[in-house]
Design an enzyme around this catalytic site. Structure first.
Site, PDB file in Angstrom:
ATOM      1  N   LYS A  56      -5.048  -1.458 -90.290  1.00  0.00           N
ATOM      2  CA  LYS A  56      -5.026  -1.412 -88.826  1.00  0.00           C
ATOM      3  C   LYS A  56      -4.006  -2.430 -88.278  1.00  0.00           C
ATOM      4  CE  LYS A  56      -9.115  -0.563 -86.107  1.00  0.00           C
ATOM      5  NZ  LYS A  56     -10.410  -1.137 -85.713  1.00  0.00           N
ATOM      6  N   GLU A 175     -14.803   3.720 -72.553  1.00  0.00           N
ATOM      7  CA  GLU A 175     -13.715   4.314 -73.324  1.00  0.00           C
ATOM      8  C   GLU A 175     -13.059   5.379 -72.452  1.00  0.00           C
ATOM      9  OE1 GLU A 175     -14.921   5.606 -77.233  1.00  0.00           O
ATOM     10  OE2 GLU A 175     -15.944   3.716 -77.575  1.00  0.00           O
ATOM     11  N   LYS A 226     -26.538  -6.827 -69.946  1.00  0.00           N
ATOM     12  CA  LYS A 226     -25.766  -5.791 -70.639  1.00  0.00           C
ATOM     13  C   LYS A 226     -26.668  -4.613 -71.031  1.00  0.00           C
ATOM     14  CE  LYS A 226     -22.840  -3.513 -73.007  1.00  0.00           C
ATOM     15  NZ  LYS A 226     -21.691  -2.823 -72.474  1.00  0.00           N
ATOM     16  N   GLY A 275     -24.872  17.473 -68.260  1.00  0.00           N
ATOM     17  CA  GLY A 275     -24.010  17.834 -69.387  1.00  0.00           C
ATOM     18  C   GLY A 275     -24.822  18.081 -70.645  1.00  0.00           C
ATOM     19  N   CYS A 282     -22.225   3.701 -77.407  1.00  0.00           N
ATOM     20  CA  CYS A 282     -22.970   2.678 -76.649  1.00  0.00           C
ATOM     21  C   CYS A 282     -24.368   3.106 -76.200  1.00  0.00           C
ATOM     22  CB  CYS A 282     -22.154   2.244 -75.450  1.00  0.00           C
ATOM     23  SG  CYS A 282     -20.533   1.660 -75.934  1.00  0.00           S
TER      24      CYS A 282
HETATM   25  C1  UGA Z   1     -20.610   2.984 -71.524  1.00  0.00           C
HETATM   26  C2  UGA Z   1     -20.739   2.292 -70.165  1.00  0.00           C
HETATM   27  O1  UGA Z   1     -20.431   3.194 -69.109  1.00  0.00           O
HETATM   28  C3  UGA Z   1     -19.796   1.081 -70.096  1.00  0.00           C
HETATM   29  O2  UGA Z   1     -19.988   0.393 -68.866  1.00  0.00           O
HETATM   30  C4  UGA Z   1     -20.102   0.144 -71.252  1.00  0.00           C
HETATM   31  O3  UGA Z   1     -19.215  -0.963 -71.281  1.00  0.00           O
HETATM   32  C5  UGA Z   1     -19.969   0.907 -72.557  1.00  0.00           C
HETATM   33  O4  UGA Z   1     -20.868   2.043 -72.547  1.00  0.00           O
HETATM   34  C6  UGA Z   1     -20.350  -0.048 -73.674  1.00  0.00           C
HETATM   35  O5  UGA Z   1     -21.501  -0.490 -73.711  1.00  0.00           O
HETATM   36  O6  UGA Z   1     -19.457  -0.457 -74.448  1.00  0.00           O
HETATM   37  P1  UGA Z   1     -18.852   4.695 -72.622  1.00  0.00           P
HETATM   38  O7  UGA Z   1     -19.898   4.881 -73.686  1.00  0.00           O
HETATM   39  O8  UGA Z   1     -17.452   4.428 -73.023  1.00  0.00           O
HETATM   40  O9  UGA Z   1     -19.284   3.500 -71.632  1.00  0.00           O
HETATM   41  O10 UGA Z   1     -18.804   6.052 -71.773  1.00  0.00           O
HETATM   42  P2  UGA Z   1     -19.415   6.568 -70.384  1.00  0.00           P
HETATM   43  O11 UGA Z   1     -18.321   6.955 -69.504  1.00  0.00           O
HETATM   44  O12 UGA Z   1     -20.405   5.627 -69.848  1.00  0.00           O
HETATM   45  O13 UGA Z   1     -20.167   7.910 -70.865  1.00  0.00           O
HETATM   46  C7  UGA Z   1     -21.310   7.853 -71.701  1.00  0.00           C
HETATM   47  C8  UGA Z   1     -21.857   9.239 -71.901  1.00  0.00           C
HETATM   48  O14 UGA Z   1     -22.418   9.769 -70.692  1.00  0.00           O
HETATM   49  C9  UGA Z   1     -20.826  10.273 -72.344  1.00  0.00           C
HETATM   50  O15 UGA Z   1     -21.395  11.090 -73.333  1.00  0.00           O
HETATM   51  C10 UGA Z   1     -20.538  11.072 -71.081  1.00  0.00           C
HETATM   52  O16 UGA Z   1     -20.095  12.369 -71.330  1.00  0.00           O
HETATM   53  C11 UGA Z   1     -21.897  11.048 -70.426  1.00  0.00           C
HETATM   54  N1  UGA Z   1     -21.850  11.258 -68.974  1.00  0.00           N
HETATM   55  C12 UGA Z   1     -21.318  10.328 -68.152  1.00  0.00           C
HETATM   56  C13 UGA Z   1     -22.404  12.430 -68.432  1.00  0.00           C
HETATM   57  O17 UGA Z   1     -22.925  13.300 -69.167  1.00  0.00           O
HETATM   58  N2  UGA Z   1     -22.385  12.588 -67.081  1.00  0.00           N
HETATM   59  C14 UGA Z   1     -21.862  11.667 -66.244  1.00  0.00           C
HETATM   60  O18 UGA Z   1     -21.900  11.869 -64.998  1.00  0.00           O
HETATM   61  C15 UGA Z   1     -21.311  10.508 -66.788  1.00  0.00           C
END
Ligand code: UGA
Length: 456
Positions: A56, A175, A226, A275, A282
């Site tokens: 990496k 992400e 967190k 969804g 996470c």
């Molecule tokens: C999540 C949190 O949103 C971040 O704030 C946090 O820092 C991160 O975890 C972590 O702990 O490191 P992430 O897992 O990257 O971020 O993605 P999200 O955008 O939160 O989505 C999580 C899941 O929820 C995905 O599967 C997404 O498709 C789903 N989702 C999200 C929905 O099904 N509907 C929505 O309206 C939003």
């Protein structure tokens, strides 16, 4: 006189910037570590990103960014040009060269649901054996409640614990928008002693000067913030997913329901898209870790437990929707799976809803033709034997059904009449509610989405 004053101000500003530039190392170059390192560098600090994964590091030193994250390649290139950002696999040297050590290693879910802290403690041991001056250890990894408090006692077996101060600075980036989230956070949380937090406030002074709210607290409260944030968001998603199932039953439009409730400021319109269930590295992991931690403290978290249950049921629900569309006859059918990443704008497939969905298809002996703009390579580790198509239309050719699992914009803009010409039968399951139901109706597709949503 005026020139003199200006000169004086310039000297103050210049020396302030010099004082603010800190020597930092970030250990762990995953989604969090790499983005954190690049952003800290963009704040003017000297940053060394270190990782034991030599391949990496080699890639990074050759300007190849091992993850897909919008804006990251450009940011890293810029920071390297400014000579503020270095990559190394020599972790001991990175430790010696820095005053603040961020730890951003993975804390994945172990078989029993608890967070696996092997990598974290390995880094702490390396710090213990290489410390050459007082350091601040800043934990970015999401760790079970109580972990940060245990770091000093752990290290005191190797070194004089006066040499280190521990701060927990939880990460809230998502992400797919990690760089933006890191440069424009909703808040910054610091847990730890006042002295150490003061130093960390200088680290983030560029953001604090932009009025980003800051909360300073103790280590345990910061750890709890967190977990409570991620658990709350996971609960919100399970709530809307369950409402979507109900809407399907009573033929209400869940998209309009989400809009109607989201306009209430107390509820908010974000994180209300139904969804296939939440995935990623996470929410599933952190929900489970919080439940584990609560159990140890004899504290049943009923709401969170229910949300995990609803999420596990959601993917089964989605699969049943496909079975219904196919009159319960999936055996040997060809299914085009569009989207493998756990959400759009990432190549990450960890805990992606696509994984259990494809496993279910395999149980029915389906021929699976999968397509994802960037996540296919990662999914090949999980499913080496399914067919990976290079574009949407190739995946859909001769398919008995098309399923959309990730909300990639290119799926929303797909040429549906061409798809209709290509498929064997015009059956479509849209688990992200991105395909125009108006067009699907006009083209006489047999389709369904999540929550009976009308999509323009
Ligand atoms: C999540 C949190 O949103 C971040 O704030 C946090 O820092 C991160 O975890 C972590 O702990 O490191 P992430 O897992 O990257 O971020 O993605 P999200 O955008 O939160 O989505 C999580 C899941 O929820 C995905 O599967 C997404 O498709 C789903 N989702 C999200 C929905 O099904 N509907 C929505 O309206 C939003």
């Amino acid at each position: 006189m005026k020139v003199g004053v200006l000169f004086f101000i310039l000297i103050i500003v210049f020396s302030y910037n010099i004082n603010c530039s800190q020597k930092i190392s970030v250990i762990g170059t995953g989604y969090v570590g790499l983005v954190t390192g690049a952003c800290l560098s963009s704040f003017g600090h000297k940053v060394i990103c270190a990782d034991i994964d030599t391949s990496k590091i080699q890639k990074l030193n050759n300007n190849i960014i091992p993850i897909y994250e919008p804006g990251l390649t450009e940011l890293i290139a810029k920071e390297r040009q400014e000579n503020r950002l270095l990559f190394t696999s020599d972790i001991p040297n990175a430790i010696k060269e820095s005053d603040i050590i961020f730890i951003a290693v993975g804390t994945p879910m172990s078989a029993d649901g608890s967070a696996d802290l092997t990598a974290l403690y390995a880094v702490l041991e390396t710090i213990g054996h290489n410390i050459n001056s007082p350091k601040i250890i800043c934990i970015k990894s999401t760790v079970p409640i109580g972990t940060c408090k245990s770091i000093k006692p752990f290290l005191s077996k190797i070194i004089n614990q006066k040499l280190i101060k521990v701060v927990f600075n939880p990460e809230f980036l998502r992400e797919g928008s990690a760089v933006q989230d890191s440069l424009h956070p909703d808040r910054i949380i610091f847990g730890g002693s006042k002295k150490a937090i003061n130093v960390l406030q200088d680290t983030f002074i560029s953001l604090i000067n932009k009025n980003v709210p800051v909360i300073t607290t103790d280590l345990t409260t910061a750890e709890m913030i967190k977990y409570a944030a991620n658990a709350f968001l996971a609960i919100k998603l399970s709530y809307i997913n369950e409402m979507a199932q109900f809407c399907d039953k009573i033929k209400a439009d869940c998209g309009v329901v989400a809009q109607g409730i989201g306009l209430d400021k107390r509820i908010g319109n974000l994180f209300l898209k139904p969804g296939p269930g939440y995935g990623g590295s996470c929410f599933p992991k952190d929900s489970q870790a919080l439940l584990n931690s609560a159990k140890k403290n004899d504290m049943p978290l009923h709401i969170l437990k229910a949300s995990v249950k609803v999420n596990n049921k959601q993917i089964k629900y989605i699969f049943n929707q496909l079975l219904n569309l196919m009159d319960n006859n999936l055996h040997g059918k060809t299914v085009a799976v569009l989207g493998l990443a756990f959400k759009a704008n990432t190549d990450d497939v960890r805990y992606s809803p696509a994984i259990p969905f494809i496993k279910n298809l395999q149980k029915h002996n389906c021929i699976i033709k999968a397509y994802d703009p960037i996540a296919s390579e990662n999914m090949k580790h999980e499913f080496p034997d399914i067919i990976y198509s290079t574009n949407i239309y190739d995946a859909c050719k001769n398919a008995d059904a098309v399923v959309i699992l990730t909300e990639w914009p290119e799926f929303a803009n797909v040429d549906l009449s061409l798809i209709k010409d290509l498929v064997k039968t015009p059956i479509l399951l849209d688990t992200r509610n991105i395909i125009s139901t108006e067009i699907l109706d006009n083209l006489e597709f047999n389709y369904t989405n999540v929550g009976n949503c009308k999509v323009k």
